[in-house]
Design an enzyme around this catalytic site. Structure first.
Site, mmCIF file in Angstrom:
data_model
loop_
_atom_site.group_PDB
_atom_site.id
_atom_site.type_symbol
_atom_site.label_atom_id
_atom_site.label_comp_id
_atom_site.label_asym_id
_atom_site.label_seq_id
_atom_site.Cartn_x
_atom_site.Cartn_y
_atom_site.Cartn_z
ATOM 1 N N GLU A 106 -7.782 -17.122 28.296
ATOM 2 C CA GLU A 106 -6.133 -18.195 28.327
ATOM 3 C C GLU A 106 -5.156 -17.104 27.481
ATOM 4 O O GLU A 106 -5.062 -17.711 26.410
ATOM 5 C CB GLU A 106 -6.945 -19.457 27.633
ATOM 6 C CG GLU A 106 -8.362 -19.733 28.612
ATOM 7 C CD GLU A 106 -8.644 -20.991 27.712
ATOM 8 O OE1 GLU A 106 -9.872 -22.095 28.553
ATOM 9 O OE2 GLU A 106 -8.466 -21.158 26.741
ATOM 10 N N CYS A 133 19.034 -29.192 6.450
ATOM 11 C CA CYS A 133 19.006 -29.714 5.230
ATOM 12 C C CYS A 133 17.507 -28.751 4.742
ATOM 13 O O CYS A 133 16.464 -30.570 4.442
ATOM 14 C CB CYS A 133 19.298 -30.466 5.173
ATOM 15 S SG CYS A 133 21.118 -30.966 5.991
HETATM 16 C C1 LIG Z 1 -3.721 -21.789 21.728
HETATM 17 C C2 LIG Z 1 -4.284 -21.115 22.826
HETATM 18 C C3 LIG Z 1 -4.483 -21.047 23.552
HETATM 19 C C4 LIG Z 1 -3.728 -19.194 23.508
HETATM 20 O O1 LIG Z 1 -3.785 -18.654 22.140
HETATM 21 P P1 LIG Z 1 -2.856 -17.618 21.906
HETATM 22 O O2 LIG Z 1 -2.606 -17.653 20.905
HETATM 23 O O3 LIG Z 1 -1.092 -17.678 22.132
HETATM 24 O O4 LIG Z 1 -3.174 -16.399 23.038
HETATM 25 C C5 LIG Z 1 -5.632 -20.156 24.513
HETATM 26 N N1 LIG Z 1 -6.476 -21.166 23.988
HETATM 27 C C6 LIG Z 1 -6.691 -22.580 23.748
HETATM 28 C C7 LIG Z 1 -7.787 -23.104 23.431
HETATM 29 C C8 LIG Z 1 -5.629 -22.210 23.088
HETATM 30 O O5 LIG Z 1 -5.277 -23.192 21.752
#
Ligand SMILES: *Cc1c(COP(=O)(O)O)cnc(C)c1O
Length: 434
Positions: free
Chosen positions: A278, A347
């Site tokens: 992911e 600000c």
């Molecule tokens: C934020 C997040 C990602 C992506 O993280 P990166 O550091 O951008 O690769 C993937 N999975 C979950 C569940 C996340 O919260």
């Protein structure tokens, strides 16, 4: 060491700025494509491999559509993100839903889309079961569980995270108990997920995480007797924000995960487990830049460059003291012999894009290219001080530029207020006229 050259020249950016006023975000299609292909190649050994792009990093359909050409799906964390990808025509196996502290209705939406749901807590099992009842659907065949092993997460070059202090995921005993409960409810396949560190600069992060998750997967199959079909390595693979940092090598990372797979899963008779990722930052971060113009120089106790962007456009420096490299366009090869604080117009004294930054001598009118803002950049924007979020542009492979999100106008700011009718009667600025 990376050199940090902008992906567009000063003259190209000036001609774009003549059409789209600064500040704006611009993304590099060629860079996004080459990187997506490297990821696909690095995990080609795993037939079930799929990247679910973390939508929150850069929720722009035009950019997500590029990644889809490389087989990517999406990872959503909220109902609005689900609506976004639904509007793009996505459903089923293309969607991972990795939320936490999840409002009940959001599970229903994810179920209706046929998303793979990744539960953050054991108490989400009854919540999911009742969401199924309300949605009039069966529990999905596959449900994924987010693991939190506790302690510190350490590997080759140091401690990268402290899962123990993180709000996410289930403990090891809870993982086993949750798998039992899901099995008893008729779920056929379990997924195992974890995100234990952020922006890691090490080719060991994924392989070390994979070993932890593969061992968990084997325990679940052996002790609970339910099939584990998916291991989701989530995000966390970093990018080199600083020129002196070493880039991650996704080919080596994929190979490291393959070795762990061969050592742990294959001997356990689990050679059919699909690997998911992911990634957000790694897919988009280096291929986006915030382009802003210097509108003031100010010399008091420090030398300030006042630019036409601010923390409402890019919050990471304010929020985490994050470093974003800056190139002064047209002065790329001049010595960096001046020290500046680069500030916006909020600000808030913390509204800084850089502190004590060595740059060539800068004049009012210079364009600054703020590197590596393609992920968690525009999407973190907000409207403090009535500042409006900028446009997003795509520099296409053929050199042409496409507007992929218009800049906000005051009408957008007024849209949620009941004074909108009054606002509608005010004379409009040029930028607001249709
Ligand atoms: C934020 C997040 C990602 C992506 O993280 P990166 O550091 O951008 O690769 C993937 N999975 C979950 C569940 C996340 O919260």
């Amino acid at each position: 060491m990376s050199t940090k050259r902008p992906f567009a020249s000063a003259s190209v950016l000036e001609s774009i700025a003549a059409q789209y006023p600064t500040p704006f975000y611009i993304y590099d299609e060629a860079g996004i494509r080459a990187n997506a292909q490297r990821l696909v190649d690095a995990f080609a050994w795993n037939p079930g491999f799929k990247e679910y792009f973390a939508v929150k990093a850069t929720p722009n359909p035009a950019l997500i559509d590029i990644l889809r050409e490389y087989g990517a799906g999406v990872d959503c964390s909220s109902e609005t993100e689900l609506l976004l990808v639904e509007a793009m025509g996505m459903s089923g196996d293309d969607i991972m839903f990795s939320s936490n502290d999840t409002p009940a209705g959001e599970f229903e939406h994810a179920l209706r889309l046929g998303a793979t749901i990744n539960l953050d807590d054991i108490t989400h099992i009854p919540a999911l079961a009742s969401a199924c009842e309300r949605a009039g659907v069966d529990l999905p065949d596959t449900v994924s569980l987010r693991f939190n092993p506790g302690g510190d997460f350490a590997f080759a070059n140091g401690i990268f995270g402290s899962p123990e202090g993180a709000k996410f995921g289930l403990t090891e005993p809870q993982m086993l108990e949750a798998a039992r409960q899901l099995r008893d409810l008729g779920v056929e396949h379990i997924g195992v997920h974890a995100l234990l560190a952020s922006n890691t600069l090490s080719n060991d992060y994924y392989p070390t995480l994979a070993r932890t998750l593969f061992a968990m997967a084997v325990r679940i199959e052996r002790e609970v007797g339910v099939d584990v079909s998916l291991v989701n390595l989530s995000g966390g693979v970093g990018i080199s924000y600083k020129p002196e940092d070493e880039d991650n090598d996704i080919t080596l990372i994929g190979e490291g995960v393959r070795q762990a797979y061969e050592e742990i899963l294959v001997p356990a008779g689990m050679g059919d487990v699909a690997i998911a990722t992911e990634l957000g930052r790694f897919m988009m971060g280096p291929y986006g830049a915030l382009v802003t113009r210097v509108i003031h120089t100010k010399d008091t106790y420090h030398h300030y460059l006042g630019v036409d962007a601010c923390a409402a456009n890019l919050m990471r420096p304010m929020l985490y003291g994050a470093y974003h490299h800056i190139t002064v366009m047209g002065k790329e090869d001049r010595p960096c012999d001046h020290l500046y604080d680069v500030v916006g117009m909020l600000c808030e004294n913390s509204d800084r894009l850089a502190d004590d930054r060595a740059l060539p001598e800068v004049q009012v009118g210079d364009l600054l290219f703020i590197h590596d803002t393609g992920a968690h950049g525009h999407s973190m924007g907000y409207n403090y001080n009535g500042r409006l979020r900028s446009a997003e542009l795509l520099l296409q492979e053929d050199g042409s530029v496409r507007l992929i999100r218009r800049a906000e106008t005051p009408a957008d700011y007024f849209a949620t207020l009941d004074v909108l009718p009054v606002y509608d009667r005010l004379p409009k600025r040029k930028s607001e006229r249709p």
